[in-house]
Design a protein around this motif. Sequence first.
Motif, PDB file in Angstrom:
ATOM      1  N   UNK A  92      78.505  -7.086 -32.685  1.00 51.10           N
ATOM      2  CA  UNK A  92      78.168  -7.796 -33.904  1.00 51.10           C
ATOM      3  C   UNK A  92      76.774  -7.549 -34.455  1.00 51.10           C
ATOM      4  N   UNK A  93      76.107  -6.499 -33.990  1.00 48.72           N
ATOM      5  CA  UNK A  93      74.778  -6.189 -34.519  1.00 48.72           C
ATOM      6  C   UNK A  93      74.924  -5.720 -35.965  1.00 48.72           C
ATOM      7  N   UNK A  94      74.083  -6.266 -36.839  1.00 50.02           N
ATOM      8  CA  UNK A  94      74.119  -5.915 -38.260  1.00 50.02           C
ATOM      9  C   UNK A  94      73.207  -4.721 -38.540  1.00 50.02           C
ATOM     10  N   UNK A 107      69.013   8.277 -37.448  1.00 51.54           N
ATOM     11  CA  UNK A 107      68.381   6.959 -37.473  1.00 51.54           C
ATOM     12  C   UNK A 107      69.186   5.993 -38.329  1.00 51.54           C
ATOM     13  N   UNK A 108      69.100   4.712 -37.983  1.00 52.14           N
ATOM     14  CA  UNK A 108      69.633   3.632 -38.813  1.00 52.14           C
ATOM     15  C   UNK A 108      68.843   2.375 -38.494  1.00 52.14           C
ATOM     16  N   UNK A 109      68.577   1.584 -39.524  1.00 50.60           N
ATOM     17  CA  UNK A 109      67.865   0.318 -39.333  1.00 50.60           C
ATOM     18  C   UNK A 109      68.890  -0.771 -39.027  1.00 50.60           C
ATOM     19  N   UNK A 110      68.608  -1.539 -37.955  1.00 50.73           N
ATOM     20  CA  UNK A 110      69.457  -2.677 -37.618  1.00 50.73           C
ATOM     21  C   UNK A 110      68.595  -3.924 -37.493  1.00 50.73           C
ATOM     22  N   UNK A 116      64.943  -9.542 -37.745  1.00 54.37           N
ATOM     23  CA  UNK A 116      63.857  -8.574 -37.709  1.00 54.37           C
ATOM     24  C   UNK A 116      64.390  -7.150 -37.712  1.00 54.37           C
ATOM     25  N   UNK A 117      63.648  -6.244 -38.334  1.00 53.31           N
ATOM     26  CA  UNK A 117      64.086  -4.856 -38.486  1.00 53.31           C
ATOM     27  C   UNK A 117      63.691  -3.990 -37.293  1.00 53.31           C
TER      28      UNK A 117
END
Length: 126
Positions: A92-94, A107-110, A116-117
Motif C-alpha cells: 500500500x505504499x503510495x 527512480x520514483x518518488x514515494x 514525507x517524500x
Amino acid sequence: MIRLRDVTYLVRDHAEALEFFVDALGFAVRQDETFDGGWRRVVVGPPGGGTGLVLALADDGAPVGRQAGTDVAFFLETDDFAAQHERMLRHGVHFREEPRREPYGTVAIFEDLYGGAWDLIEPPSA
C-alpha cells in the motif's frame, strides 16, 4: 574511518512505523528495547548494514513526515527496482509518480506513512 551510523526519524506510533519500515520497505529491526521508566529505543535499517533510523516518538506539534519540508528527505537505494517497487505497492505504499529512467538510474518518488517524500532508486549498472 568515519560513517553515519543512525539518524532520528520522528514517528507517531512505534507499531505503525515498524509495519511500514519492516513489512513494506523490507528493513530489519536492529534494536527494540524498553528501558527503565518506559523509554523505548527502536532502530531499523536495511538488512546487511548501512545507516539506521532511530524511530523516535514525536512530541505534539513536531514535524512528523516533514523532516525536509516538501523536498525528498531520504534516498532508498536498491539493486532490484522492479522487485522493491512491487513489494512496496503490495503493502500500500503510495508512489507520486511512475518509475522513470534518468542518467543516474531508475527512480520514483514515494511517500512514507506520514506523507514525507522519499526516492526509490536503482543506480545504473556498471
